[in-house]
Write an enzyme that holds these catalytic residues in place. Sequence first.
Site, mmCIF file in Angstrom:
data_model
loop_
_atom_site.group_PDB
_atom_site.id
_atom_site.type_symbol
_atom_site.label_atom_id
_atom_site.label_comp_id
_atom_site.label_asym_id
_atom_site.label_seq_id
_atom_site.Cartn_x
_atom_site.Cartn_y
_atom_site.Cartn_z
ATOM 1 N N LYS A 22 0.843 -1.270 0.132
ATOM 2 C CA LYS A 22 0.123 -0.057 -0.102
ATOM 3 C C LYS A 22 0.832 1.288 -0.139
ATOM 4 O O LYS A 22 0.487 2.319 -0.648
ATOM 5 C CB LYS A 22 -0.937 -0.078 1.223
ATOM 6 C CG LYS A 22 -1.483 1.372 1.712
ATOM 7 C CD LYS A 22 -2.370 1.385 2.691
ATOM 8 C CE LYS A 22 -1.658 1.552 3.997
ATOM 9 N NZ LYS A 22 -1.514 3.024 4.346
ATOM 10 N N ASN A 23 1.910 1.392 0.986
ATOM 11 C CA ASN A 23 2.668 2.411 1.203
ATOM 12 C C ASN A 23 3.520 2.773 -0.054
ATOM 13 O O ASN A 23 3.974 3.790 -0.519
ATOM 14 C CB ASN A 23 3.094 2.623 2.571
ATOM 15 C CG ASN A 23 2.210 2.590 3.449
ATOM 16 O OD1 ASN A 23 1.107 3.009 3.421
ATOM 17 N ND2 ASN A 23 2.624 2.325 4.843
ATOM 18 N N CYS A 117 -4.108 8.094 9.662
ATOM 19 C CA CYS A 117 -4.272 7.633 10.953
ATOM 20 C C CYS A 117 -4.014 8.365 12.177
ATOM 21 O O CYS A 117 -3.046 9.196 12.014
ATOM 22 C CB CYS A 117 -3.600 6.092 11.276
ATOM 23 S SG CYS A 117 -4.235 4.806 10.140
ATOM 24 N N ARG A 122 1.918 14.129 13.736
ATOM 25 C CA ARG A 122 2.171 14.053 12.169
ATOM 26 C C ARG A 122 2.206 15.417 11.553
ATOM 27 O O ARG A 122 1.747 15.646 10.368
ATOM 28 C CB ARG A 122 1.194 13.230 11.369
ATOM 29 C CG ARG A 122 1.038 11.870 12.177
ATOM 30 C CD ARG A 122 0.166 10.852 11.407
ATOM 31 N NE ARG A 122 0.974 10.092 10.577
ATOM 32 C CZ ARG A 122 0.258 9.184 9.811
ATOM 33 N NH1 ARG A 122 -0.882 8.859 10.070
ATOM 34 N NH2 ARG A 122 1.152 8.516 8.760
ATOM 35 N N ASP A 125 6.330 19.358 8.633
ATOM 36 C CA ASP A 125 7.570 20.626 8.498
ATOM 37 C C ASP A 125 8.780 20.259 7.586
ATOM 38 O O ASP A 125 9.571 20.804 7.017
ATOM 39 C CB ASP A 125 8.103 20.931 9.806
ATOM 40 C CG ASP A 125 8.490 19.772 10.683
ATOM 41 O OD1 ASP A 125 7.784 18.850 10.968
ATOM 42 O OD2 ASP A 125 9.653 20.044 11.188
ATOM 43 N N ASP A 306 4.599 0.117 12.295
ATOM 44 C CA ASP A 306 3.315 -0.213 11.769
ATOM 45 C C ASP A 306 2.799 -1.742 12.167
ATOM 46 O O ASP A 306 1.803 -2.430 11.841
ATOM 47 C CB ASP A 306 3.402 -0.234 10.268
ATOM 48 C CG ASP A 306 3.028 1.189 9.674
ATOM 49 O OD1 ASP A 306 3.493 1.393 8.434
ATOM 50 O OD2 ASP A 306 2.888 1.932 10.574
ATOM 51 N N ARG A 398 -8.793 0.011 4.744
ATOM 52 C CA ARG A 398 -8.223 1.015 4.079
ATOM 53 C C ARG A 398 -6.692 0.435 3.422
ATOM 54 O O ARG A 398 -5.921 0.800 2.596
ATOM 55 C CB ARG A 398 -7.743 2.372 4.862
ATOM 56 C CG ARG A 398 -8.738 3.278 5.371
ATOM 57 C CD ARG A 398 -8.485 4.445 6.255
ATOM 58 N NE ARG A 398 -7.197 5.068 5.544
ATOM 59 C CZ ARG A 398 -6.707 6.025 6.127
ATOM 60 N NH1 ARG A 398 -6.917 6.301 7.447
ATOM 61 N NH2 ARG A 398 -5.561 6.513 5.732
HETATM 62 C C1 EPZ Z 1 4.470 6.549 6.654
HETATM 63 O O1 EPZ Z 1 3.814 7.695 7.489
HETATM 64 C C2 EPZ Z 1 3.385 5.663 6.665
HETATM 65 N N1 EPZ Z 1 2.249 5.969 5.657
HETATM 66 C C3 EPZ Z 1 2.912 5.055 8.040
HETATM 67 O O2 EPZ Z 1 2.004 3.928 7.780
HETATM 68 C C4 EPZ Z 1 4.244 4.618 8.607
HETATM 69 O O3 EPZ Z 1 4.040 4.385 10.008
HETATM 70 C C5 EPZ Z 1 5.214 5.736 8.661
HETATM 71 O O4 EPZ Z 1 5.553 6.262 7.297
HETATM 72 C C6 EPZ Z 1 6.552 5.306 9.361
HETATM 73 O O5 EPZ Z 1 7.076 4.129 8.771
HETATM 74 C C7 EPZ Z 1 2.311 5.981 4.329
HETATM 75 O O6 EPZ Z 1 3.422 5.653 3.855
HETATM 76 C C8 EPZ Z 1 1.180 6.411 3.580
HETATM 77 P P1 EPZ Z 1 6.981 9.658 8.662
HETATM 78 P P2 EPZ Z 1 4.591 9.257 7.377
HETATM 79 O O7 EPZ Z 1 6.787 11.061 7.966
HETATM 80 O O8 EPZ Z 1 5.263 9.462 6.189
HETATM 81 C C9 EPZ Z 1 7.571 12.656 12.250
HETATM 82 C C10 EPZ Z 1 0.364 2.689 7.788
HETATM 83 O O9 EPZ Z 1 -0.046 2.006 8.765
HETATM 84 N N2 EPZ Z 1 7.703 13.835 11.238
HETATM 85 O O10 EPZ Z 1 7.976 8.751 8.387
HETATM 86 O O11 EPZ Z 1 3.698 10.068 7.825
HETATM 87 C C11 EPZ Z 1 6.378 12.219 12.280
HETATM 88 O O12 EPZ Z 1 5.404 12.938 13.362
HETATM 89 C C12 EPZ Z 1 0.676 4.117 8.154
HETATM 90 O O13 EPZ Z 1 0.434 2.210 6.627
HETATM 91 C C13 EPZ Z 1 7.848 15.086 11.342
HETATM 92 O O14 EPZ Z 1 8.244 15.418 12.540
HETATM 93 O O15 EPZ Z 1 5.749 8.784 8.715
HETATM 94 C C14 EPZ Z 1 6.718 10.941 12.996
HETATM 95 O O16 EPZ Z 1 6.760 11.099 14.622
HETATM 96 C C15 EPZ Z 1 0.377 4.579 9.595
HETATM 97 N N3 EPZ Z 1 7.832 15.960 10.495
HETATM 98 C C16 EPZ Z 1 7.761 10.506 12.481
HETATM 99 O O17 EPZ Z 1 8.609 11.857 11.968
HETATM 100 C C17 EPZ Z 1 7.695 15.747 9.280
HETATM 101 O O18 EPZ Z 1 7.660 16.518 8.494
HETATM 102 C C18 EPZ Z 1 7.937 9.617 11.219
HETATM 103 O O19 EPZ Z 1 6.931 9.858 10.448
HETATM 104 C C19 EPZ Z 1 7.211 14.348 8.829
HETATM 105 C C20 EPZ Z 1 7.338 13.410 9.834
#
Ligand code: EPZ
Length: 431
Positions: A22-23, A117, A122, A125, A306, A398
């Site tokens: 999916k991702n 989710c 999330r 920045d 995940d 989803r």
């Molecule tokens: C992706 O989310 C996945 N979603 C998530 O899967 C997965 O849990 C996550 O990566 C981590 O592997 C999709 O791919 C659609 P991140 P994403 O940016 O990209 C912080 C599922 O179940 N952060 O890697 O949103 C953030 O708050 C979903 O399939 C910032 O601070 O995750 C988090 O604490 C749930 N600033 C950490 O980084 C930013 O600009 C990791 O988030 C971006 C992120």
Amino acid sequence: MGKYVIKGGNPLVGEVEIGGAKNAALAILAAAIMTDDVVFIENMPDEADTNVMLQAIESIGAIVERPSRHSVRIHPSHITGYTIDNDYIRKIRASYYLLGSLLGKYKKARVVPPGGCTIGLRPIDQHIKGFTALGAELHNEEGGIIDARADKLEGNHIYLDVVSVGATINIMMAASMAEGKTIIENAAKEPHVVDLANFLNSMGADIKGAGTDVVKINGVKKLHGTEYTIIPDQIEAGTFMVAAAATKGDITIKNVIPKHLESISAKLVEMGCQIHESDDAVRVVATKRLQNTHVKTLPYPGFPTDMQPQMTVALGLASGISIVTESIFENRFKYVNELTRMGACIKVEGSSAIVEGVDKYTGATISAPDLRAGAALVIAALTAEGFSTVEDIMYIERGYEDFDKKLRDLGGHIEKVDSEYDATKFKLKNA
Ligand code: EPZ
């Protein structure tokens, strides 16, 4: 709306085929519009999130054909707009990938803020930091639309303050059609980041280092069409691996890349499972009670966040005390309340859950708080004594294709019902 009704107690035994990731699919669908040629993608999962992304690219004029359930042909040359704004796209996280792809190709994009989710704040920045470094100007319009535009995009050296899958993917897309060289430091290394880089390179992009923490991108003027097959879903595979462990079953999970599952396999071995690997399959056998262990979620190749809820469900039935630490998201233990109602003995302290194994869970009516926690609660119900009802299953649908059917084919007593009458019929049939 729909619910799952489940009669627990049956070990899951047999074989299951894993679908496309999916991702990876969400990122690849966003990137597919960066060419004006035809793009053909196979192993496309048929899930709510990917179907919403397809609707989003259709909404700006792309023509989308579905020659089969798991393939899609996209004609991006018909795109006439660059504004993505509708109710369904507001629900998914990956909507913001269209910022990166539209900005890369058209140097302008207007996209609704990301949903997804509720497992933490999330913020985006780091995405904004990357786009700005490439020369884009972003601002929020009233109603929340993010407007991004640039006279031109120029390569830059970008250091991510936090390892972010989304930011790595978004910046990679925009940079692939910027002028000059971009370096992304502290990049995410997840398999779906690599899959997107491979997809873009198959379209003529020049990306090196994906899968390491330094990704180098030489921008190109145009991207051409391609035919591409999406990698198998690491998290769907991991979910079935843990389902085998928690139900003391024996499942062969087919069409996987075992390397992507190494951190999950290692943990299950620590818990007393037998793992048998072949080129494209992993077999998990769990005949005795699981043993406790400790888990800390980390960016890939660490243990995936995940998979945290699913692993906690299994450890909740293990002998002894386990500690599960969630280091990626700040609010990913919401499901513990539901699990406690099934008899689990778990105490959440800050970013860790202290899990004291119990002999069994007891069936209950529970609600899925998000995608992966929902899948974890289904696993708990499949192990539980008696009947359970899982509500809010739209979250689960989803990101899991045919989830109840795949579990039924493994011997799980689970059915999706739309009425109390059907729920009662299921209970009478499985009494
Ligand atoms: C992706 O989310 C996945 N979603 C998530 O899967 C997965 O849990 C996550 O990566 C981590 O592997 C999709 O791919 C659609 P991140 P994403 O940016 O990209 C912080 C599922 O179940 N952060 O890697 O949103 C953030 O708050 C979903 O399939 C910032 O601070 O995750 C988090 O604490 C749930 N600033 C950490 O980084 C930013 O600009 C990791 O988030 C971006 C992120």
